[in-house]
Motif scaffolding. Structure first.
Motif, mmCIF file in Angstrom:
data_model
loop_
_atom_site.group_PDB
_atom_site.id
_atom_site.type_symbol
_atom_site.label_atom_id
_atom_site.label_comp_id
_atom_site.label_asym_id
_atom_site.label_seq_id
_atom_site.Cartn_x
_atom_site.Cartn_y
_atom_site.Cartn_z
ATOM 1 N N MET A 168 -6.900 -5.870 -11.804
ATOM 2 C CA MET A 168 -8.083 -6.220 -11.377
ATOM 3 C C MET A 168 -8.804 -6.125 -12.640
ATOM 4 S SD MET A 168 -10.270 -4.936 -8.140
ATOM 5 C CE MET A 168 -8.951 -4.030 -7.596
ATOM 6 N N ILE A 169 -9.825 -6.980 -12.912
ATOM 7 C CA ILE A 169 -10.929 -6.985 -13.615
ATOM 8 C C ILE A 169 -12.213 -6.705 -12.976
ATOM 9 C CG2 ILE A 169 -12.080 -8.365 -15.521
ATOM 10 C CD1 ILE A 169 -9.777 -7.378 -16.500
ATOM 11 N N PHE A 170 -13.175 -6.003 -13.356
ATOM 12 C CA PHE A 170 -14.612 -5.915 -12.787
ATOM 13 C C PHE A 170 -15.313 -6.970 -13.931
ATOM 14 C CE2 PHE A 170 -18.711 -4.052 -13.152
ATOM 15 C CZ PHE A 170 -19.054 -3.985 -11.700
ATOM 16 N N GLU A 171 -16.096 -7.424 -13.196
ATOM 17 C CA GLU A 171 -17.162 -8.127 -13.947
ATOM 18 C C GLU A 171 -18.532 -7.918 -13.476
ATOM 19 O OE1 GLU A 171 -17.831 -12.944 -14.358
ATOM 20 O OE2 GLU A 171 -15.870 -12.207 -14.748
ATOM 21 N N SER A 172 -19.342 -8.109 -14.643
ATOM 22 C CA SER A 172 -20.846 -7.897 -14.453
ATOM 23 C C SER A 172 -21.633 -8.596 -15.397
ATOM 24 C CB SER A 172 -20.986 -6.308 -14.796
ATOM 25 O OG SER A 172 -22.572 -6.025 -14.552
ATOM 26 N N HIS A 173 -22.534 -9.230 -14.793
ATOM 27 C CA HIS A 173 -23.245 -10.177 -15.640
ATOM 28 C C HIS A 173 -24.757 -9.665 -16.262
ATOM 29 C CE1 HIS A 173 -20.820 -12.910 -13.668
ATOM 30 N NE2 HIS A 173 -20.628 -13.643 -14.461
ATOM 31 N N LYS B 189 -3.718 11.168 -19.117
ATOM 32 C CA LYS B 189 -3.497 12.465 -18.184
ATOM 33 C C LYS B 189 -4.972 12.845 -17.587
ATOM 34 C CE LYS B 189 0.244 15.457 -18.349
ATOM 35 N NZ LYS B 189 1.202 16.442 -19.069
ATOM 36 N N SER B 190 -5.682 13.065 -18.620
ATOM 37 C CA SER B 190 -7.352 13.101 -18.575
ATOM 38 C C SER B 190 -8.174 12.301 -19.307
ATOM 39 C CB SER B 190 -7.619 14.712 -19.211
ATOM 40 O OG SER B 190 -7.378 14.724 -20.416
ATOM 41 N N SER B 191 -7.737 11.187 -19.938
ATOM 42 C CA SER B 191 -8.341 10.276 -20.543
ATOM 43 C C SER B 191 -8.112 8.878 -20.009
ATOM 44 C CB SER B 191 -8.119 10.380 -22.018
ATOM 45 O OG SER B 191 -6.975 9.880 -22.350
ATOM 46 N N MET B 192 -8.983 8.098 -20.395
ATOM 47 C CA MET B 192 -8.642 6.381 -19.961
ATOM 48 C C MET B 192 -9.398 5.726 -21.251
ATOM 49 S SD MET B 192 -11.036 5.471 -16.884
ATOM 50 C CE MET B 192 -12.831 5.860 -16.618
ATOM 51 N N GLU B 193 -8.708 4.403 -21.582
ATOM 52 C CA GLU B 193 -9.311 3.676 -22.593
ATOM 53 C C GLU B 193 -9.636 2.338 -21.854
ATOM 54 O OE1 GLU B 193 -7.613 0.793 -26.110
ATOM 55 O OE2 GLU B 193 -7.471 3.245 -26.671
ATOM 56 N N LEU B 194 -10.828 2.020 -21.731
ATOM 57 C CA LEU B 194 -11.474 0.816 -21.398
ATOM 58 C C LEU B 194 -11.283 -0.382 -22.188
ATOM 59 C CD1 LEU B 194 -14.353 2.147 -19.239
ATOM 60 C CD2 LEU B 194 -12.170 2.030 -18.537
ATOM 61 N N SER B 195 -11.024 -1.563 -21.682
ATOM 62 C CA SER B 195 -11.050 -2.527 -22.634
ATOM 63 C C SER B 195 -12.226 -3.780 -21.846
ATOM 64 C CB SER B 195 -9.996 -3.356 -22.555
ATOM 65 O OG SER B 195 -9.913 -4.663 -23.155
ATOM 66 N N PRO C 51 -5.911 0.123 -9.802
ATOM 67 C CA PRO C 51 -5.883 -1.280 -9.490
ATOM 68 C C PRO C 51 -6.569 -1.798 -10.869
ATOM 69 C CG PRO C 51 -6.710 -0.062 -7.434
ATOM 70 C CD PRO C 51 -6.624 0.834 -8.591
ATOM 71 N N TYR C 52 -7.310 -1.121 -11.634
ATOM 72 C CA TYR C 52 -8.061 -1.767 -13.026
ATOM 73 C C TYR C 52 -7.184 -1.355 -14.186
ATOM 74 C CZ TYR C 52 -12.060 -2.117 -10.037
ATOM 75 O OH TYR C 52 -12.789 -2.574 -8.955
ATOM 76 N N VAL C 53 -6.000 -0.940 -14.131
ATOM 77 C CA VAL C 53 -5.086 -0.861 -15.053
ATOM 78 C C VAL C 53 -4.360 -2.386 -15.294
ATOM 79 C CG1 VAL C 53 -2.886 0.307 -16.116
ATOM 80 C CG2 VAL C 53 -4.654 1.792 -14.790
ATOM 81 N N GLN C 54 -4.441 -2.547 -16.841
ATOM 82 C CA GLN C 54 -3.996 -3.631 -17.223
ATOM 83 C C GLN C 54 -2.486 -3.640 -17.726
ATOM 84 O OE1 GLN C 54 -6.079 -6.543 -16.552
ATOM 85 N NE2 GLN C 54 -6.929 -4.873 -15.325
ATOM 86 N N GLY C 55 -1.608 -4.513 -17.421
ATOM 87 C CA GLY C 55 -0.356 -4.370 -17.763
ATOM 88 C C GLY C 55 0.425 -3.052 -17.583
ATOM 89 N N GLY C 56 0.026 -2.258 -16.512
ATOM 90 C CA GLY C 56 0.718 -1.258 -15.861
ATOM 91 C C GLY C 56 0.850 0.156 -16.525
ATOM 92 N N GLU C 57 0.095 0.015 -17.660
ATOM 93 C CA GLU C 57 0.104 1.104 -18.582
ATOM 94 C C GLU C 57 -0.634 2.580 -18.046
ATOM 95 O OE1 GLU C 57 -0.110 2.625 -23.144
ATOM 96 O OE2 GLU C 57 -0.274 0.691 -22.705
#
Length: 140
Positions: free
Chosen positions: A1-6, A86-92, A132-138
């Motif tokens: 899922m992708i979140f979009e904000s204008h 485990k304790s971090s995330m990388e947003l694109s 749900p926002y994880v792209q490519g299942g990583e």
């Protein structure tokens, strides 16, 4: 899922050349993350910080400027999770006008306790909320 904000590019976002001044993109990126928490994850920043005593401070920020944006442009910021650790995330995050990508952002954050400022493991509640926002299942 992708979140979009204008986001409307305002006069205050621009430098004397009439294009978005690069630090303003960092501010807009933070607004998008706040929007995502409130609208996408169902937890606003006030609740996250003040009531839950948690934070996701930025530990790395990369920006790639592809095409200038000008006063009056409306950009669609599209956010997904490139990696959930485990304790971090990388947003694109991509900022687009129509189909044209203007900016790419990689934002690495770490979940911390605001009381200790020490990293915390992303628990089952947050993992389920973020997955749900994880792209490519990583996801770790």
């Amino acid at each position: 899922m992708i979140f979009e904000s204008h986001k409307l590019i305002r006069f205050a976002h621009c430098d004397p050349a009439g294009i978005v001044f690069y630090p303003r993109y960092a501010e807009l990126c933070n607004e998008v993350v706040e929007d995502w928490f409130r609208e996408g994850l169902g937890v606003d920043f006030h609740e996250f910080h003040e009531e839950r005593r948690l934070g996701f401070p930025t530990v790395r920020l990369e920006m790639e400027f592809l095409t200038p944006s000008r006063y009056g442009d409306v950009l669609a910021f599209r956010l997904g999770i490139a990696r959930l650790g485990k304790s971090s995330m990388e947003l694109s995050i991509e900022a687009c006008r129509g189909e044209q990508i203007r900016l790419r952002i990689k934002l690495k954050t770490v979940l911390v306790s605001l009381d200790t400022l020490r990293p915390r493991v992303i628990d089952d509640f947050w993992r389920k909320t973020l997955l749900p926002y994880v792209q490519g299942g990583e996801a770790a």
